[in-house]
Design a protein around this motif. Structure first.
Motif, PDB file in Angstrom:
ATOM      1  N   ASP A  27       0.821  -1.216   0.000  1.00 61.94           N
ATOM      2  CA  ASP A  27       0.000   0.000   0.000  1.00 61.94           C
ATOM      3  C   ASP A  27       0.855   1.267   0.000  1.00 61.94           C
ATOM      4  OD1 ASP A  27      -2.329  -1.427  -0.039  1.00 61.94           O
ATOM      5  OD2 ASP A  27      -2.732  -1.221   2.104  1.00 61.94           O
ATOM      6  N   TRP A  28       1.933   1.259   0.725  1.00 63.62           N
ATOM      7  CA  TRP A  28       2.793   2.439   0.811  1.00 63.62           C
ATOM      8  C   TRP A  28       3.524   2.716  -0.490  1.00 63.62           C
ATOM      9  CZ3 TRP A  28       8.045   2.194   0.075  1.00 63.62           C
ATOM     10  CH2 TRP A  28       8.593   0.916   0.035  1.00 63.62           C
ATOM     11  N   ILE A  29       3.633   1.717  -1.369  1.00 63.51           N
ATOM     12  CA  ILE A  29       4.347   1.906  -2.636  1.00 63.51           C
ATOM     13  C   ILE A  29       3.608   2.911  -3.521  1.00 63.51           C
ATOM     14  CG2 ILE A  29       5.056   0.756  -4.766  1.00 63.51           C
ATOM     15  CD1 ILE A  29       5.817  -1.647  -3.062  1.00 63.51           C
ATOM     16  N   TYR A  30       2.282   2.939  -3.449  1.00 65.01           N
ATOM     17  CA  TYR A  30       1.526   3.914  -4.236  1.00 65.01           C
ATOM     18  C   TYR A  30       1.906   5.336  -3.816  1.00 65.01           C
ATOM     19  CZ  TYR A  30      -1.230  -0.188  -5.397  1.00 65.01           C
ATOM     20  OH  TYR A  30      -1.616  -1.413  -5.816  1.00 65.01           O
ATOM     21  N   THR A  31       2.048   5.543  -2.528  1.00 66.58           N
ATOM     22  CA  THR A  31       2.475   6.851  -2.036  1.00 66.58           C
ATOM     23  C   THR A  31       3.871   7.172  -2.550  1.00 66.58           C
ATOM     24  OG1 THR A  31       1.163   6.528  -0.033  1.00 66.58           O
ATOM     25  CG2 THR A  31       2.873   8.215   0.046  1.00 66.58           C
ATOM     26  N   ALA A  32       4.764   6.205  -2.486  1.00 65.69           N
ATOM     27  CA  ALA A  32       6.145   6.429  -2.930  1.00 65.69           C
ATOM     28  C   ALA A  32       6.198   6.753  -4.423  1.00 65.69           C
ATOM     29  CB  ALA A  32       6.997   5.201  -2.614  1.00 65.69           C
ATOM     30  N   VAL A  33       5.472   6.001  -5.235  1.00 58.84           N
ATOM     31  CA  VAL A  33       5.485   6.241  -6.689  1.00 58.84           C
ATOM     32  C   VAL A  33       4.909   7.622  -7.003  1.00 58.84           C
ATOM     33  CG1 VAL A  33       4.473   5.496  -8.892  1.00 58.84           C
ATOM     34  CG2 VAL A  33       5.458   3.813  -7.323  1.00 58.84           C
ATOM     35  N   MET A  34       3.811   7.979  -6.347  1.00 62.08           N
ATOM     36  CA  MET A  34       3.214   9.294  -6.565  1.00 62.08           C
ATOM     37  C   MET A  34       4.216  10.389  -6.231  1.00 62.08           C
ATOM     38  SD  MET A  34      -0.002  11.101  -4.685  1.00 62.08           S
ATOM     39  CE  MET A  34       0.890  11.186  -3.147  1.00 62.08           C
ATOM     40  N   TYR A  35       4.891  10.260  -5.092  1.00 58.89           N
ATOM     41  CA  TYR A  35       5.858  11.273  -4.695  1.00 58.89           C
ATOM     42  C   TYR A  35       7.069  11.307  -5.626  1.00 58.89           C
ATOM     43  CZ  TYR A  35       3.608  12.827  -0.430  1.00 58.89           C
ATOM     44  OH  TYR A  35       2.749  13.386   0.465  1.00 58.89           O
ATOM     45  N   VAL A  36       7.527  10.167  -6.109  1.00 64.70           N
ATOM     46  CA  VAL A  36       8.664  10.149  -7.028  1.00 64.70           C
ATOM     47  C   VAL A  36       8.318  10.927  -8.299  1.00 64.70           C
ATOM     48  CG1 VAL A  36      10.009   8.649  -8.575  1.00 64.70           C
ATOM     49  CG2 VAL A  36       9.770   8.072  -6.163  1.00 64.70           C
ATOM     50  N   VAL A  37       7.136  10.693  -8.830  1.00 66.01           N
ATOM     51  CA  VAL A  37       6.716  11.401 -10.045  1.00 66.01           C
ATOM     52  C   VAL A  37       6.589  12.897  -9.781  1.00 66.01           C
ATOM     53  CG1 VAL A  37       4.802  11.683 -11.672  1.00 66.01           C
ATOM     54  CG2 VAL A  37       5.604   9.396 -11.076  1.00 66.01           C
ATOM     55  N   LEU A  38       5.915  13.262  -8.693  1.00 67.26           N
ATOM     56  CA  LEU A  38       5.722  14.678  -8.396  1.00 67.26           C
ATOM     57  C   LEU A  38       7.039  15.395  -8.098  1.00 67.26           C
ATOM     58  CD1 LEU A  38       2.461  14.525  -6.262  1.00 67.26           C
ATOM     59  CD2 LEU A  38       2.711  15.291  -8.624  1.00 67.26           C
ATOM     60  N   VAL A  39       7.917  14.752  -7.350  1.00 65.64           N
ATOM     61  CA  VAL A  39       9.205  15.376  -7.041  1.00 65.64           C
ATOM     62  C   VAL A  39      10.058  15.486  -8.303  1.00 65.64           C
ATOM     63  CG1 VAL A  39      11.379  15.027  -5.802  1.00 65.64           C
ATOM     64  CG2 VAL A  39       9.216  14.806  -4.608  1.00 65.64           C
ATOM     65  N   ALA A  40      10.001  14.488  -9.184  1.00 68.84           N
ATOM     66  CA  ALA A  40      10.761  14.568 -10.440  1.00 68.84           C
ATOM     67  C   ALA A  40      10.271  15.749 -11.285  1.00 68.84           C
ATOM     68  CB  ALA A  40      10.626  13.264 -11.218  1.00 68.84           C
ATOM     69  N   LEU A  41       8.967  15.929 -11.371  1.00 64.00           N
ATOM     70  CA  LEU A  41       8.425  17.082 -12.095  1.00 64.00           C
ATOM     71  C   LEU A  41       8.839  18.388 -11.429  1.00 64.00           C
ATOM     72  CD1 LEU A  41       4.820  15.877 -12.967  1.00 64.00           C
ATOM     73  CD2 LEU A  41       6.667  16.381 -14.567  1.00 64.00           C
ATOM     74  N   TRP A  42       8.746  18.417 -10.102  1.00 59.32           N
ATOM     75  CA  TRP A  42       9.097  19.622  -9.359  1.00 59.32           C
ATOM     76  C   TRP A  42      10.569  19.990  -9.590  1.00 59.32           C
ATOM     77  CZ3 TRP A  42       5.789  22.666  -6.517  1.00 59.32           C
ATOM     78  CH2 TRP A  42       6.377  23.663  -5.748  1.00 59.32           C
ATOM     79  N   ILE A  43      11.450  18.995  -9.552  1.00 61.10           N
ATOM     80  CA  ILE A  43      12.879  19.260  -9.759  1.00 61.10           C
ATOM     81  C   ILE A  43      13.152  19.673 -11.203  1.00 61.10           C
ATOM     82  CG2 ILE A  43      15.148  18.139  -9.814  1.00 61.10           C
ATOM     83  CD1 ILE A  43      14.329  16.694  -7.232  1.00 61.10           C
ATOM     84  N   ALA A  44      12.477  19.039 -12.150  1.00 55.13           N
ATOM     85  CA  ALA A  44      12.660  19.431 -13.554  1.00 55.13           C
ATOM     86  C   ALA A  44      12.264  20.894 -13.754  1.00 55.13           C
ATOM     87  CB  ALA A  44      11.832  18.522 -14.456  1.00 55.13           C
ATOM     88  N   PHE A  45      11.131  21.289 -13.190  1.00 53.37           N
ATOM     89  CA  PHE A  45      10.728  22.695 -13.267  1.00 53.37           C
ATOM     90  C   PHE A  45      11.692  23.579 -12.484  1.00 53.37           C
ATOM     91  CE2 PHE A  45       6.215  21.115 -14.002  1.00 53.37           C
ATOM     92  CZ  PHE A  45       6.252  21.395 -15.357  1.00 53.37           C
ATOM     93  N   GLY A  46      12.243  23.059 -11.387  1.00 55.62           N
ATOM     94  CA  GLY A  46      13.196  23.825 -10.594  1.00 55.62           C
ATOM     95  C   GLY A  46      14.459  24.157 -11.368  1.00 55.62           C
ATOM     96  N   PHE A  47      14.949  23.220 -12.183  1.00 52.34           N
ATOM     97  CA  PHE A  47      16.124  23.520 -12.996  1.00 52.34           C
ATOM     98  C   PHE A  47      15.794  24.555 -14.071  1.00 52.34           C
ATOM     99  CE2 PHE A  47      17.917  19.470 -11.346  1.00 52.34           C
ATOM    100  CZ  PHE A  47      19.067  20.022 -10.803  1.00 52.34           C
ATOM    101  N   GLN A  48      14.586  24.493 -14.600  1.00 50.76           N
ATOM    102  CA  GLN A  48      14.162  25.529 -15.547  1.00 50.76           C
ATOM    103  C   GLN A  48      14.026  26.874 -14.842  1.00 50.76           C
ATOM    104  OE1 GLN A  48      13.957  25.159 -18.906  1.00 50.76           O
ATOM    105  NE2 GLN A  48      14.811  23.146 -18.451  1.00 50.76           N
TER     106      GLN A  48
END
Length: 170
Positions: free
Chosen positions: A50-71
């Motif tokens: 069950d916790w893996i869904y939380t982890a996957v969601m956060y990995v995707v959101l943090v990856a997007l956030w960091i990509a926008f952060g470099f921009q």
């Protein structure tokens, strides 16, 4: 400064939330099942994944956030606007989740803290406070006058470079 807040806070909060989801999975599921049984709903056993869904969601959101952060760091104003909107949405979810969740739990006949140990409740409150503080700080720093000047100067510099490349014979 806004760049580092944009990079560190979401990563730290998402990591702590994932650890919390992993540690509290069985406990929260049993409390929710006990409350739902009062209303005639069949209990659902806790899954180890069950916790893996939380982890996957956060990995995707943090990856997007960091990509926008470099921009953002590269001086792209669209990235700043996108991150400000995402931060505002995150802020709303943090406030609604932090304020309404305990009220909903009590309304359903559950303890407001879901029967979690006091240490986990304190950890959760600290993570929520970090998320709120970091989000508000990022929004304020991204909207300040020095940030506006940085994006203007970056845009002027990029336009000058583009003009120099467009007309090499000058």
């Amino acid at each position: 400064m806004a760049f580092w807040i944009a990079m560190v806070v979401p990563l730290l909060v998402s990591t702590l939330d994932t650890v919390f989801a992993y540690l509290a999975n069985d406990m929260i599921t049993s409390v929710l099942n006990a409350a739902l049984e009062q209303y005639g709903v069949e209990p659902v056993p806790a899954q180890d994944t069950d916790w893996i869904y939380t982890a996957v969601m956060y990995v995707v959101l943090v990856a997007l956030w960091i990509a926008f952060g470099f921009q953002l760091r590269a001086g792209r104003n669209w990235a700043r606007v996108t991150l400000i909107v995402l931060a505002a949405v995150w802020l709303c979810f943090e406030l609604l989740g932090g304020l309404l969740a305990p009220v909903i739990y009590v309304a359903l006949g559950m303890p407001w803290d879901l029967g979690l140990p006091i240490g986990m409740v304190v950890l959760t409150l600290l993570v929520r406070a970090l998320a709120l503080t970091g989000t508000i700080t990022f929004i304020v720093l991204a909207c300040r006058k020095p940030s506006n000047q940085y994006y203007q100067e970056t845009r002027y510099f990029q336009m000058a470079q583009w003009r120099a490349q467009a007309a090499p014979w000058r």
